[in-house]
Design a protein around this motif. Structure first.
Motif, short mmCIF file in Angstrom:
data_model
loop_
_atom_site.label_atom_id
_atom_site.label_comp_id
_atom_site.label_asym_id
_atom_site.label_seq_id
_atom_site.Cartn_x
_atom_site.Cartn_y
_atom_site.Cartn_z
N PRO A 9 35.93 48.21 20.74
CA PRO A 9 34.46 48.32 20.63
C PRO A 9 33.83 48.35 22.04
CG PRO A 9 35.30 46.67 19.12
CD PRO A 9 36.45 47.07 19.99
N GLY A 10 33.21 49.47 22.38
CA GLY A 10 32.49 49.59 23.65
C GLY A 10 33.31 50.06 24.84
N TYR A 11 34.63 49.97 24.75
CA TYR A 11 35.43 50.37 25.92
C TYR A 11 36.77 50.95 25.50
CZ TYR A 11 38.26 46.05 25.51
OH TYR A 11 39.09 45.06 25.07
N ARG A 12 37.42 51.60 26.47
CA ARG A 12 38.77 52.11 26.24
C ARG A 12 39.75 51.39 27.16
NH1 ARG A 12 38.70 58.58 24.90
NH2 ARG A 12 37.01 58.46 23.39
N GLN A 13 40.89 51.07 26.59
CA GLN A 13 41.96 50.46 27.39
C GLN A 13 42.99 51.56 27.65
OE1 GLN A 13 43.16 46.53 26.29
NE2 GLN A 13 45.30 46.91 26.78
N ILE A 14 43.23 51.84 28.92
CA ILE A 14 44.16 52.90 29.31
C ILE A 14 45.41 52.22 29.89
CG2 ILE A 14 44.51 54.91 30.80
CD1 ILE A 14 41.54 55.50 30.56
N ILE A 15 46.56 52.59 29.32
CA ILE A 15 47.80 51.87 29.64
C ILE A 15 48.81 52.82 30.27
CG2 ILE A 15 49.66 50.46 28.65
CD1 ILE A 15 47.63 50.11 26.19
N LEU A 16 49.24 52.51 31.49
CA LEU A 16 50.31 53.28 32.13
C LEU A 16 51.58 52.94 31.37
CD1 LEU A 16 49.28 52.42 35.81
CD2 LEU A 16 48.70 54.48 34.50
N ASN A 17 52.32 53.97 30.94
CA ASN A 17 53.36 53.69 29.95
C ASN A 17 54.71 54.35 30.26
OD1 ASN A 17 54.30 52.63 27.45
ND2 ASN A 17 54.00 54.65 26.50
N ARG A 18 55.33 53.89 31.34
CA ARG A 18 56.74 54.23 31.59
C ARG A 18 57.43 52.91 31.95
NH1 ARG A 18 58.09 57.65 36.04
NH2 ARG A 18 59.90 58.39 34.90
N PRO A 19 57.43 51.95 31.03
CA PRO A 19 57.86 50.60 31.39
C PRO A 19 59.27 50.52 31.96
CG PRO A 19 57.61 50.82 28.99
CD PRO A 19 57.04 52.06 29.60
N ALA A 35 43.09 63.01 32.61
CA ALA A 35 42.56 63.50 31.33
C ALA A 35 42.00 62.34 30.51
CB ALA A 35 43.66 64.22 30.55
N ALA A 36 42.69 61.21 30.52
CA ALA A 36 42.21 60.04 29.76
C ALA A 36 40.88 59.54 30.29
CB ALA A 36 43.26 58.93 29.80
N LEU A 37 40.74 59.54 31.61
CA LEU A 37 39.48 59.08 32.22
C LEU A 37 38.35 60.08 31.92
CD1 LEU A 37 40.90 57.90 35.66
CD2 LEU A 37 40.04 56.42 33.83
N SER A 38 38.68 61.37 32.02
CA SER A 38 37.66 62.40 31.79
C SER A 38 37.20 62.37 30.34
CB SER A 38 38.20 63.79 32.11
OG SER A 38 38.65 63.82 33.44
N GLU A 39 38.14 62.12 29.44
CA GLU A 39 37.77 62.08 28.02
C GLU A 39 36.90 60.86 27.73
OE1 GLU A 39 41.12 62.51 25.19
OE2 GLU A 39 39.63 61.57 23.84
N ALA A 40 37.23 59.74 28.35
CA ALA A 40 36.43 58.52 28.15
C ALA A 40 34.98 58.76 28.58
CB ALA A 40 37.04 57.37 28.95
N GLU A 41 34.85 59.53 29.64
CA GLU A 41 33.53 59.81 30.21
C GLU A 41 32.63 60.58 29.24
OE1 GLU A 41 34.03 62.29 33.63
OE2 GLU A 41 32.52 61.20 34.77
N THR A 42 33.25 61.36 28.36
CA THR A 42 32.44 62.18 27.44
C THR A 42 32.12 61.44 26.14
OG1 THR A 42 34.37 63.12 26.36
CG2 THR A 42 33.54 64.30 28.29
N ILE A 49 35.94 50.75 31.12
CA ILE A 49 37.37 51.08 31.02
C ILE A 49 38.20 49.92 31.54
CG2 ILE A 49 39.17 52.57 32.02
CD1 ILE A 49 37.27 54.87 31.56
N LEU A 50 39.31 49.69 30.85
CA LEU A 50 40.28 48.68 31.30
C LEU A 50 41.60 49.42 31.55
CD1 LEU A 50 41.29 45.81 31.76
CD2 LEU A 50 41.51 45.53 29.29
N LEU A 51 42.10 49.31 32.77
CA LEU A 51 43.36 49.98 33.14
C LEU A 51 44.44 48.92 33.32
CD1 LEU A 51 44.80 52.63 34.06
CD2 LEU A 51 44.03 52.08 36.39
#
Ligand code: LHQ
Length: 258
Positions: A9-19, A35-42, A49-51
């Motif tokens: 709710p209200g934000y996107r959590q973006i997770i780097l995912n090559r553990p 792309a994830a950041l640009s999409e969040a912006e729209t 955003i939480l990275l």
């Protein structure tokens, strides 16, 4: 998927995912992050955003297997860096706050990716490593710009040249990051902070971000003019009207980000 996006709710959590590679960056992953950041912006519902990183690391920097010199000569690093630089530019220009939750080691470009975010929280057991000198490189993706501004030139030079791990607690003491948090409380604290920012006066926060970045190169005269102009803009938002009304009515403000 090398980059995951969770909608909260209200934000996107973006997770780097090559553990399995400690979320080391590849060119494709840089593209996915942009792309994830640009999409969040729209997305009008997304106001922060939480990275963070999957697994035990935040990000180990460039995936070194992707940039190995071969018998044919050195790799051309410029296109790769143009890609990562686009991510850094996007993080700084996004018109919403970006929080980094550094859940494990942040090395090389991974450390500087975190430093490009607006507010950085890190788990106490983790560290920041300007690892570049270990392999003959210089701090990149903004490192030579962020480091002296955050910790001063003397510490910046030693961090860049010695490539030693800096603990999260020392990083917070030095002003490299906002806070070091107990590991088990990190995600809860970062999510609460991001959710709080997502309920803030988004335009005002974005304008503050722009003014602070501009201050790095402006004279005081230029900055006073810029503050006047941006304040005038902030003063025209509904959130300003609501903030003042709420103050006078002695109640918490209910900002809508417009
Ligand atoms: C990795 C990496 C990695 C590949 C861990 N790559 N596999 C440079 C060039 C070009 C253009 C763009 O910009 C840049 C900027 C840069 O970022 S340069 C700096 C690159 N990063 C580093 O030099 C850091 C390299 N990693 C490390 O020093 C250590 O892995 C750290 C200190 C981060 C963590 O140490 P440990 O906790 O002991 O983990 P580990 O070393 O055992 O790593 C786990 C696995 O991840 C391991 O693979 P394996 O198959 O043995 O399990 C590593 O090889 C792999 N890995 N970083 N950057």
């Amino acid at each position: 998927m090398t980059v995951l996006v969770e909608k909260h709710p209200g934000y996107r959590q973006i997770i780097l995912n090559r553990p399995e590679r400690l979320n080391a960056l590849t060119a494709a992953m840089g593209g996915a992050l942009l792309a994830a950041l640009s999409e969040a912006e729209t997305d009008p519902e997304c106001r922060a955003i939480l990275l963070t990183g999957a697994g035990r690391a935040f990000c180990a920097g460039q995936d070194l297997t992707e940039v190995m010199p071969t018998k044919d000569g050195p790799p051309n690093l410029k296109p790769l860096l143009d890609g990562y630089n686009a991510v850094i530019r996007k993080l700084r220009s996004l018109e919403m706050p970006v929080v980094a939750a550094v859940n494990g080691v942040a090395a090389g470009a991974g450390a500087n990716l975190a430093l490009a975010c607006d507010i950085v929280l890190a788990g106490k057991s983790t560290s920041f490593i300007q690892a570049f000198a270990r392999i003959g490189l210089i701090p990149d993706v903004g490192g030579t710009w962020f480091l002296p501004r955050l910790v001063g030139p003397a510490r910046a030079r030693a961090l860049a040249m010695l490539a030693e791990p800096l603990s999260a607690e020392r990083a917070a003491e030095w002003g490299l990051i906002w806070q070091a948090v107990d590991d088990e409380k990190l995600m809860e604290a970062a999510q609460a902070l991001t959710a709080r920012l997502a309920q803030g006066p988004t335009i005002g926060l974005a304008l503050a971000k722009r003014a602070l970045d501009a201050a790095e190169t402006n004279t005081l005269d230029q900055q006073l003019d810029l503050e006047r102009d941006l304040q005038d803009e902030a003063g025209r938002t509904g959130d300003y009207a609501e903030g003042v009304r709420a103050f006078l009515e002695k109640r918490p403000a209910k900002f809508i980000g417009r």
